[in-house]
Write an enzyme that holds these catalytic residues in place. Structure first.
Site, mmCIF file in Angstrom:
data_model
loop_
_atom_site.group_PDB
_atom_site.id
_atom_site.type_symbol
_atom_site.label_atom_id
_atom_site.label_comp_id
_atom_site.label_asym_id
_atom_site.label_seq_id
_atom_site.Cartn_x
_atom_site.Cartn_y
_atom_site.Cartn_z
ATOM 1 N N GLY A 62 60.335 58.081 -36.797
ATOM 2 C CA GLY A 62 60.961 58.584 -35.578
ATOM 3 C C GLY A 62 60.079 58.387 -34.359
ATOM 4 N N VAL A 106 63.565 62.419 -25.643
ATOM 5 C CA VAL A 106 64.827 63.006 -26.090
ATOM 6 C C VAL A 106 64.654 63.531 -27.509
ATOM 7 C CG1 VAL A 106 67.298 62.637 -26.407
ATOM 8 C CG2 VAL A 106 66.051 61.310 -24.678
ATOM 9 N N GLY A 107 64.582 64.853 -27.636
ATOM 10 C CA GLY A 107 64.476 65.477 -28.942
ATOM 11 C C GLY A 107 65.812 66.019 -29.406
ATOM 12 N N ASN A 108 65.819 66.598 -30.591
ATOM 13 C CA ASN A 108 67.059 67.149 -31.121
ATOM 14 C C ASN A 108 67.527 68.365 -30.350
ATOM 15 O OD1 ASN A 108 67.641 65.463 -33.531
ATOM 16 N ND2 ASN A 108 65.624 66.162 -34.165
ATOM 17 N N ASP A 144 59.454 60.327 -31.821
ATOM 18 C CA ASP A 144 58.591 61.458 -31.483
ATOM 19 C C ASP A 144 57.326 61.447 -32.325
ATOM 20 O OD1 ASP A 144 60.154 61.969 -33.750
ATOM 21 O OD2 ASP A 144 60.334 64.121 -33.341
ATOM 22 N N THR A 164 63.356 96.218 -41.731
ATOM 23 C CA THR A 164 63.992 94.938 -42.042
ATOM 24 C C THR A 164 63.571 93.830 -41.083
ATOM 25 O OG1 THR A 164 65.899 96.033 -43.023
ATOM 26 C CG2 THR A 164 66.213 93.753 -42.298
#
Length: 259
Positions: free
Chosen positions: A108, A7-9, A110, A187
């Protein structure tokens, strides 16, 4: 079979393992409000497509940097598989390596999985670079001891800040620039050069500083969704391993089974 979830962000990655071989993997956006029942509706259909009966899954482990998601994943495991999940970093699934840092408990999940898997797979002195929401660099000595690391804004966070704090700059897609030129002619090219090459320069500079501080040759292992993209434009990586984090869960489950 082992079912693992990272479960990551940004995303939750599920992987189905036969031994250490990944049989299947699936990804869903991270949403702490998603219930265990909602996870089940999604996951059980994917298992059916893969031809796997839920009874074939005998062990489940998950790691999370989003604490609000943990309860719902536990409900998924217990209600639909009848299995109490291993939680990375807790109980039998405590981290099986030393952390020579000021606050080991703040590491953390991860990052810990990357440390564990990198040492297991590659050995020696290592620097692990994980390109996620944040770009994280970890120093691991030849004994597998975690010596510390760096947390920096990921390339997408940098782009979000650039676009969000200016009135006229457009949203662009992250990709590797087509040429090596760092002088953009419009740009959008100038923005891409700015965020991409600045990230490469930051990463290369930090790795060289870490190597100098370690004082011994250290192999560099890159992981995360954008690792392959950066690998096209730098030769500083010794290994690119997109599965490092999720494989860390399989390795950790093996350690837990021996407890």
């Amino acid at each position: 079979m082992l079912l693992a979830a990272d479960v990551g962000n940004t995303n939750v990655v599920f992987a189905l393992f036969e031994g250490r071989d990944i049989r299947a993997r699936w990804r869903i956006a991270t949403d702490p409000r998603r219930t265990g029942d909602e996870y089940a509706v999604w996951l059980l259909q994917l298992l059916q497509i893969e031809g796997v009966q839920r009874e074939e899954i005998t062990q489940i482990i998950f790691a999370s940097v989003v604490p609000r998601a943990n309860h719902n994943l536990t409900v998924l495991c217990e209600k639909y598989f009848g299995i109490a999940p291993l939680v990375a970093g807790e109980g039998k699934a405590a981290w099986p390596f030393q952390a020579d840092v000021d606050q080991p408990s703040s590491l953390g999940a991860d990052r810990a999985l990357n440390i564990l898997a990198a040492h297991e797979k590659y050995g020696g002195d290592l620097i692990v670079v994980d390109f996620g929401t944040a770009t994280k660099l970890e120093a691991i000595d030849f004994n597998g001891t975690y010596k510390g690391g760096i947390i920096a804004p990921g390339i997408n966070l940098s782009l979000d800040a650039l676009v969000g704090k200016t009135a006229k700059l457009p949203r662009i897609a992250i990709r590797a620039p087509e040429t090596a030129s760092v002088i953009g002619r419009n740009t959008e090219d100038q923005m891409l050069i700015g965020v991409f090459w600045a990230h490469v320069a930051m990463m290369e500079g930090l790795i060289e500083r870490m190597r100098a501080e370690i004082g011994r040759p250290a192999k560099v292992v890159a992981t995360g969704g954008l690792a392959i993209l950066f690998d096209e434009k730098t030769d500083i990586f010794d290994h690119v391993d997109a599965d490092l984090t999720i494989e860390g869960l399989a390795i950790l489950a093996e350690h837990a089974s021996k407890q």
